[in-house]
Design a protein around this motif. Structure first.
Motif, PDB file in Angstrom:
ATOM      1  N   ARG A  84      -0.871  -3.468   6.505  1.00  0.00           N
ATOM      2  CA  ARG A  84       0.266  -2.610   6.835  1.00  0.00           C
ATOM      3  C   ARG A  84       0.810  -1.881   5.606  1.00  0.00           C
ATOM      4  O   ARG A  84       1.142  -0.698   5.672  1.00  0.00           O
ATOM      5  CB  ARG A  84       1.366  -3.463   7.478  1.00  0.00           C
ATOM      6  N   ARG A  85       0.884  -2.575   4.472  1.00  0.00           N
ATOM      7  CA  ARG A  85       1.453  -1.963   3.274  1.00  0.00           C
ATOM      8  C   ARG A  85       0.616  -0.781   2.798  1.00  0.00           C
ATOM      9  O   ARG A  85       1.148   0.257   2.402  1.00  0.00           O
ATOM     10  CB  ARG A  85       1.553  -3.020   2.168  1.00  0.00           C
ATOM     11  N   SER A  86      -0.707  -0.928   2.864  1.00  0.00           N
ATOM     12  CA  SER A  86      -1.589   0.151   2.428  1.00  0.00           C
ATOM     13  C   SER A  86      -1.588   1.312   3.417  1.00  0.00           C
ATOM     14  O   SER A  86      -1.487   2.476   3.028  1.00  0.00           O
ATOM     15  CB  SER A  86      -3.012  -0.380   2.248  1.00  0.00           C
ATOM     16  N   MET A  87      -1.683   1.004   4.714  1.00  0.00           N
ATOM     17  CA  MET A  87      -1.734   2.062   5.723  1.00  0.00           C
ATOM     18  C   MET A  87      -0.426   2.844   5.774  1.00  0.00           C
ATOM     19  O   MET A  87      -0.427   4.056   6.036  1.00  0.00           O
ATOM     20  CB  MET A  87      -2.047   1.443   7.089  1.00  0.00           C
ATOM     21  N   LYS A  88       0.684   2.191   5.515  1.00  0.00           N
ATOM     22  CA  LYS A  88       1.971   2.889   5.514  1.00  0.00           C
ATOM     23  C   LYS A  88       2.007   3.951   4.424  1.00  0.00           C
ATOM     24  O   LYS A  88       2.519   5.060   4.636  1.00  0.00           O
ATOM     25  CB  LYS A  88       3.104   1.876   5.321  1.00  0.00           C
ATOM     26  N   LYS A  89       1.449   3.641   3.255  1.00  0.00           N
ATOM     27  CA  LYS A  89       1.400   4.626   2.170  1.00  0.00           C
ATOM     28  C   LYS A  89       0.454   5.777   2.508  1.00  0.00           C
ATOM     29  O   LYS A  89       0.723   6.936   2.168  1.00  0.00           O
ATOM     30  CB  LYS A  89       0.945   3.943   0.875  1.00  0.00           C
ATOM     31  N   ILE A  90      -0.640   5.472   3.176  1.00  0.00           N
ATOM     32  CA  ILE A  90      -1.586   6.525   3.569  1.00  0.00           C
ATOM     33  C   ILE A  90      -0.929   7.494   4.546  1.00  0.00           C
ATOM     34  O   ILE A  90      -1.079   8.721   4.443  1.00  0.00           O
ATOM     35  CB  ILE A  90      -2.852   5.902   4.193  1.00  0.00           C
ATOM     36  N   LEU A  91      -0.164   6.964   5.496  1.00  0.00           N
ATOM     37  CA  LEU A  91       0.467   7.807   6.509  1.00  0.00           C
ATOM     38  C   LEU A  91       1.617   8.635   5.945  1.00  0.00           C
ATOM     39  O   LEU A  91       2.000   9.645   6.546  1.00  0.00           O
ATOM     40  CB  LEU A  91       0.973   6.937   7.665  1.00  0.00           C
ATOM     41  N   LEU A  92       2.179   8.227   4.811  1.00  0.00           N
ATOM     42  CA  LEU A  92       3.251   9.010   4.196  1.00  0.00           C
ATOM     43  C   LEU A  92       2.723  10.278   3.535  1.00  0.00           C
ATOM     44  O   LEU A  92       3.472  11.230   3.338  1.00  0.00           O
ATOM     45  CB  LEU A  92       3.991   8.166   3.157  1.00  0.00           C
ATOM     46  N   ARG A  93       1.448  10.296   3.188  1.00  0.00           N
ATOM     47  CA  ARG A  93       0.854  11.451   2.533  1.00  0.00           C
ATOM     48  C   ARG A  93       0.224  12.371   3.577  1.00  0.00           C
ATOM     49  O   ARG A  93       0.356  12.143   4.787  1.00  0.00           O
ATOM     50  CB  ARG A  93      -0.182  10.986   1.506  1.00  0.00           C
ATOM     51  N   ASP A  94      -0.468  13.389   3.109  1.00  0.00           N
ATOM     52  CA  ASP A  94      -1.122  14.338   4.018  1.00  0.00           C
ATOM     53  C   ASP A  94      -2.521  14.642   3.496  1.00  0.00           C
ATOM     54  O   ASP A  94      -2.898  15.789   3.295  1.00  0.00           O
ATOM     55  CB  ASP A  94      -0.291  15.617   4.133  1.00  0.00           C
ATOM     56  N   THR A  95      -3.298  13.585   3.280  1.00  0.00           N
ATOM     57  CA  THR A  95      -4.638  13.712   2.727  1.00  0.00           C
ATOM     58  C   THR A  95      -5.674  13.783   3.840  1.00  0.00           C
ATOM     59  O   THR A  95      -5.351  13.748   5.030  1.00  0.00           O
ATOM     60  CB  THR A  95      -4.943  12.518   1.813  1.00  0.00           C
ATOM     61  N   ARG A  96      -6.918  13.849   3.422  1.00  0.00           N
ATOM     62  CA  ARG A  96      -8.031  13.843   4.373  1.00  0.00           C
ATOM     63  C   ARG A  96      -8.043  12.544   5.182  1.00  0.00           C
ATOM     64  O   ARG A  96      -8.343  12.539   6.379  1.00  0.00           O
ATOM     65  CB  ARG A  96      -9.338  13.990   3.589  1.00  0.00           C
TER      66      ARG A  96
END
Length: 399
Positions: A84-96
Motif C-alpha cells: 500500500r505504501r508504495s502504490m500510494k506514492k505511484i498513484l500520486l504521480r502521473d508517470t507511465r
C-alpha cells in the motif's frame, strides 16, 4: 483527511491523493465527508454487505486489476507491488506506471461487472441486448451481416451494362437483357471475417457479456468526481481510464457452439463473450510500452504530445506527463522498492535477465534442494505411488 486551512498548492496534491485512494479503498468513495456526485450516490445506496451489490463487484474488479498488474510486471524493475505504501506514492504521480494502474483498474471494474451481468449475479443488469442480432439477410443485392458489435453492409457489385438507345430493335434487346439480369443468381462471398460461414444455419443466441453496462458503471465510479476539474492531470487520468475500458470492449470475440446429431454441426448458436482478463491486461501492457508523454495545450482544455513530430495518441493509447523514477534503488518519495533480493533469470537476455533486472549491480548465486515426486508407478487398482526425490536448484538474486 484534507485540512481546508492548508495552502492551495498542498490542497491540490491532497485532492489528488483522495482520488487515488479510491483505488486503494473503494469504500472511501461512499463516506459522507463531502458532497457525493449523484452517480456515485446511486452506487453507494446499495447495501455494501450484500454480495450481489455493484459496490462489491467494483471492489472485486479493482482487486482483479491489481493482481493482473503484478502478473504482467513480475519480471520488470517495477513489479507493480501491492504494498500500500508504495502504490500510494505511484498513484500520486502521473508517470507511465500510474497510467497503467489507472487503465487496468478501470478495465477490471468493467470486466467484473460485465461478467456478473451475464452470470445473473446483479439485479440491475442481464445479458447485453443492445448488440445487433440477426441472421444473414439478402435484400436488393446486399448482404447484411454482424461484424464486431455493429452492422456492416457488404455491397455486391453487379456487372454494369450500357444504356440501350431508344430505337425499336434496341428496346427489345434492353428488355431481354434486363430479364436475364433479374434471373441471374447473386454471387455471395463464402466467408466474412469474424462471423460464421455464409450459407450455414446459425443464429444469435446464448448470453452476451454486458460490457456496455460494465463500462458505464466503471465510468460512473471513477470519473464522476473528475468531471468537475479540467487540469492536465485530470484529463490524462480520464483518458487512461477510458483506454482501459476500451481495451475490454475491443477484446470481445465471437463464440459459437454446434448443435446436431452424432456430433454434426447442422446448427450454430453464436454470442459475444469476453476472453480471460489476462488477455485484456496483455493488450494494455503493449500500450504501456508505447505510451506517449503529453503536455497541456494553450487553453488548458486538452493535451498534446510533447514533440511536434510524435504521432498524437489514439483513444486506446496510454499517456503520461511525468518521467518514471529510478526503480533500481529504494526511494520513499517515489514509491520505489528497489531490486535488491529480486530473483532473476541467468539465461535470459530480456528484462527478466540478471543484467537488466539487477541494473548492472551484480547478482549472487545460491543453491537449494527442492522435494519433488519422481519414479511414479501405477498399481492395480487404482493407486499411483511415487518416490520423493531431492532436486538441486540454482537461484540467482540481485545484490
Amino acid at each position: 483527511m484534507c485540512n481546508k486551512n492548508i495552502v492551495k498548492s498542498t490542497q491540490k496534491l491532497c485532492v489528488m491523493a483522495e482520488g487515488s485512494n479510491i483505488l486503494l479503498d473503494p469504500m472511501q468513495a461512499c463516506k459522507k465527508t463531502r458532497k457525493i456526485p449523484n452517480k456515485i450516490l446511486d452506487i453507494c445506496k446499495q447495501d455494501s454487505r450484500n454480495k450481489t451489490s455493484i459496490l462489491k463487484k467494483i471492489t472485486k474488479g479493482i482487486s482483479l486489476g491489481f493482481r493482473e498488474c503484478e502478473n504482467q510486471f513480475r519480471h520488470r524493475k517495477w513489479n507493480c507491488t501491492s504494498q500500500r505504501r508504495s502504490m500510494k506514492k505511484i498513484l500520486l504521480r502521473d508517470t507511465r506506471e500510474t497510467a497503467f494502474v489507472n487503465a487496468i483498474t478501470a478495465a477490471g471494474i468493467s470486466y467484473t461487472i460485465a461478467k456478473a451481468c451475464s452470470m445473473g449475479e446483479l439485479v440491475e443488469c442481464s445479458c447485453d441486448k443492445n448488440l445487433v442480432r440477426h441472421n444473414v439477410l439478402l435484400n436488393n443485392n446486399q448482404m447484411t451481416t454482424f461484424d464486431n458489435t455493429k452492422t456492416n453492409i457488404i455491397n455486391i457489385n453487379k456487372n454494369k451494362t450500357k444504356k440501350p438507345r431508344r430505337n425499336g430493335n434496341n428496346k427489345k434487346r434492353a428488355r431481354n437483357s434486363n430479364k436475364k439480369q433479374r434471373k441471374a443468381p447473386l454471387a455471395l462471398p463464402t466467408e466474412v471475417p469474424g462471423v460464421p460461414v455464409v450459407g450455414e444455419n446459425w443464429e444469435w443466441s446464448g448470453c452476451d457479456d454486458n460490457v456496455n453496462f460494465g463500462n458505464r458503471k466503471s465510468k460512473d465510479f471513477l470519473d464522476a468526481r473528475l468531471r468537475r476539474r479540467s487540469d492536465i492531470k485530470t484529463l490524462v487520468k480520464i483518458h487512461n481510464n477510458n483506454a482501459g475500458r476500451l481495451a475490454v470492449k475491443k477484446s470481445m470475440r465471437l463464440d459459437c457452439k454446434c448443435h446436431g446429431l452424432s456430433g454434426s454441426c447442422t446448427m450454430k448458436t453464436c454470442w459475444m463473450k469476453l476472453p480471460s482478463f489476462t488477455e485484456v491486461a496483455h493488450r494494455l501492457r503493449d500500450r504501456f510500452d508505447g505510451a506517449s508523454k503529453v503536455i497541456s495545450n494553450n487553453d488548458g482544455t486538452n493535451f498534446m504530445t510533447e514533440g511536434l513530430s510524435i504521432k498524437p495518441p489514439t483513444r486506446q493509447d496510454l499517456v503520461y506527463t511525468d518521467e518514471s523514477p529510478d526503480f533500481c534503488r529504494p526511494n520513499r518519495l517515489t514509491g520505489s522498492l528497489g531490486v535488491q533480493n529480486r530473483e532473476c533469470n541467468i539465461t535470459s537476455s530480456g528484462e527478466d535477465g540478471c543484467e537488466i533486472l539487477c541494473c548492472n549491480n551484480g547478482y549472487q548465486r545460491s543453491v537449494t534442494f527442492v522435494k519433488s515426486n519422481c519414479k511414479c508407478r501405477f498399481i492395480w487398482c487404482c493407486d499411483v505411488v511415487c518416490n520423493t526425490c531431492l532436486e538441486k536448484r540454482e537461484i540467482y538474486t540481485c545484490r
